[in-house]
Write an enzyme that holds these catalytic residues in place. Sequence first.
Site, PDB file in Angstrom:
ATOM      1  N   HIS A   1       0.226  -2.459  11.436  1.00 25.30           N
ATOM      2  CA  HIS A   1       1.418  -3.216  11.832  1.00 25.30           C
ATOM      3  C   HIS A   1       1.864  -2.868  13.251  1.00 25.30           C
ATOM      4  CE1 HIS A   1       1.842  -5.070   7.944  1.00 25.30           C
ATOM      5  NE2 HIS A   1       1.727  -3.895   7.367  1.00 25.30           N
TER       6      HIS A   1
ATOM      7  N   ARG B   1      -9.002  -8.547   4.357  1.00 28.59           N
ATOM      8  CA  ARG B   1      -7.928  -7.842   5.060  1.00 28.59           C
ATOM      9  C   ARG B   1      -8.119  -6.333   4.944  1.00 28.59           C
ATOM     10  NH1 ARG B   1      -2.597  -5.793   3.842  1.00 28.59           N
ATOM     11  NH2 ARG B   1      -0.992  -6.460   5.354  1.00 28.59           N
TER      12      ARG B   1
ATOM     13  N   SER C   1       4.390  -5.904   2.896  1.00 26.42           N
ATOM     14  CA  SER C   1       3.066  -5.873   3.527  1.00 26.42           C
ATOM     15  C   SER C   1       2.021  -6.507   2.617  1.00 26.42           C
ATOM     16  CB  SER C   1       2.701  -4.438   3.907  1.00 26.42           C
ATOM     17  OG  SER C   1       1.530  -4.395   4.694  1.00 26.42           O
ATOM     18  N   LEU C   2       1.116  -5.725   2.044  1.00 24.31           N
ATOM     19  CA  LEU C   2       0.098  -6.277   1.156  1.00 24.31           C
ATOM     20  C   LEU C   2       0.719  -7.090   0.019  1.00 24.31           C
ATOM     21  CD1 LEU C   2      -2.810  -6.384  -0.091  1.00 24.31           C
ATOM     22  CD2 LEU C   2      -2.167  -4.301  -1.318  1.00 24.31           C
TER      23      LEU C   2
ATOM     24  N   GLN D   1       0.831  -1.197   0.000  1.00 25.43           N
ATOM     25  CA  GLN D   1       0.000   0.000   0.000  1.00 25.43           C
ATOM     26  C   GLN D   1       0.868   1.250   0.000  1.00 25.43           C
ATOM     27  OE1 GLN D   1      -3.180  -0.495   2.731  1.00 25.43           O
ATOM     28  NE2 GLN D   1      -3.975   1.582   2.519  1.00 25.43           N
TER      29      GLN D   1
END
Length: 774
Positions: A187, A107, A82-83, A5
């Site tokens: 996170h 998510r 991440s993503l 992201q």
Amino acid sequence: MFPGQGAQSKGMGAALFDQYPRQVQQADEILGYSIRSLCLEDPDRRLEETSYTQPALYVVSALSYLKSQEAGVTPSYAAGHSLGEYNALFAAGVFDFQTGLRLVQKRGQLMGRAKGGGMAAVIGLGEEAIQQTLAAESLSGVSIANFNTPSQLVISGPRDEVARAEAPLLAKGARHFVMLRVSAAFHSRYMIEAEQEFSAFLSGFRLAPPRFPVFSNVHALPYEPERLHETLAAQISRPVRWAEIMRRLLSLEDVRFEEVGPGNVLTGMLRKIRAESSPLPFQTPAKRAPEPASEPARAERPEPVRPAPPVAPAGSIRPLAPERLGSAEFRRDFGLRYACVSGAMYRGIASTALVIAMGRAGCMGFFGSAGLSLERVEQAIQELQAALGTQTPFGMNLLHDLNRPETEDALVDLFLQRGIRFIEASAFMQMTPALVRYRATGLRREADGTITRLHRVVGKVSRPEVAQSFLSPAPERLLEQLVAARKLTPEQAQLARAVPMADALTVEADSGGHTDQGVAFALLPAMMSLRDRLARALPGGPRVHLGAAGGIGTPQAAAAAFMMGADYIVTGSINQCTVESGASDAMKALLQEAGVQDTTTAPAGDMFELGARVQVLRRGLFFPARANKLYELYRQHESLDSLDAKTRNQLETKYFKRTLEQVFEECQAYFRTRAPEELEKARANPKHKMALVFRWYFAYSTRLALSGDPEGRVDYQIHCGPALGAFNAWVKGTDLEPWQNRGVARITTKLLCDTALFLEERIAVLGMSATSGV
């Protein structure tokens, strides 16, 4: 490398949608809107919203990967920021395109729903400098969320705390501090609720082993096939260790990196990581045979069953995450990330600030309500509920009062009124009406016949006969008494006969405060045997968790507790020497210097006549010797009048700093409204009058310590066990040596992380010994 992201932009994927019409149609059907329109036109300006950003990025990166395959790209490794990790797993055949999109959609919804947090990029400072600054500024709610490069990190936490970090971090040397446009503290520990909900959703999907190694953001190591679900769920609340992943990949020979997806953010990060750090060697896992890219693994494909070898070969021990320590069932039942609890320390030493910090760290704290007024306890509950809300667990202490049962009743009334779901029941020798009422009031029969326990009781025990009371249902006589008094309904009493009094038992060995000086290595196994034997009398009843307390101040001690089978650990002494502790600065200065040999036992003021003992600090203090002297005088004399002149003078000038008559006048003023029967008893019994006067010293010495009175320093009564001395030795020479740097969340997470590392090392050593035949 697949971006996460932040890489999104209007117009992304323009050259891809027409080439992959089947995947675009599948995406539209799953999402319920046009993915092409969102990415190319963004008519409703939703592309920057997390719940829309994540599916859009996943689709564009997945189509980009399919395009790269057609160009002949065959990866040996994959990683996603991440993503982007979902695209890396898609590329490795862990799930098909549609399954990955369903997971990403959920998510994004969960993460987009979180509110109230903030994140900021910090440029020009390393991890250690940032951690030191956050600790120095008491910003315990803020943590590092992204380790992008050695000098580019992202912090996450409550928005106001993140904003407050700007000035001190810039003063420390950061070149830039940029608040990010996000709605929540991604996170970080504040995403635990989203993680738990996503984990439940994820459990409905079958995931296939990766065809080639995929590095996880959580561990910066390749995914393990048997831990796919666990690691993918944990990714939501754990930091992104991107720099560490890249450093490990840079240690490979002839490695070539390719960024797949919109933008080139990761390529830029890679250049900085190369320039600012060295490669980080790691053991490369065995590669799986490649499978045709045109047949991705589908969600319904079952995971193969691989029996684990009895001993892991040297060098192949899988990393142990601190979240996996203790009992998963305990963590789930109590809604915690870590199997760690901070015990209640009286008079608010276990303060609201301490409990809040523990809750936000994914642990649970119990507020030290013992010795405080009902009004102060209610104020603490209001503070905790305002800070932690209804989702983050916390508890209150319920201390048994042998002489004043109405105190217990009043506290239970307050706990029920304020919706307190967890209590730590301490100093109970047997069950009482108030404790039974709290437990039974929270029982409810569900439609499927199961019993829901709304009120959780954690008993603190050091003797098997007391443990047996907590491990058994409520006594029949108390249930009948409460029903007759209309304090329980017959239905609640009936349900109470089917469950034990406690959900968890904290087994206290040689701890600070009240102690039976038990030995953990003997006590915990005996309690386990008792628990398992009594459980057979309640078939189908809930399993009572057993925790270990006393002496836990180092990774080695915590590891020993977990290896013995403790479901969770409880810390106490080490927490009162933290920034958040309600202890005075003068107390903390003394505690900071304590060694393992600097504690001893003294009489307990609240059970003086019974001879009960507490463990206290003795280094530089006269309290232990003076308290023991008072108890000896009480045993040897029948009244204050029988004391000789020399002894009386010593008590008045050295111990009490006032005459015995003045002390008794203060006792009368205290008990006149609180417990007048004590004064009547003192008038009739000179020995009881002597006990009241001597007990005054224990309250006096506590007040001196809590206020930090410099004139009365030698008389400080400080409850403490040897765990603190061990902790002090462990952190000596580090930035945690001064108590001013000891945030309770920081020392707790360090303790758990180092415990996991210690266990990894010991298991590796045992594995090496076993395989070499030693």
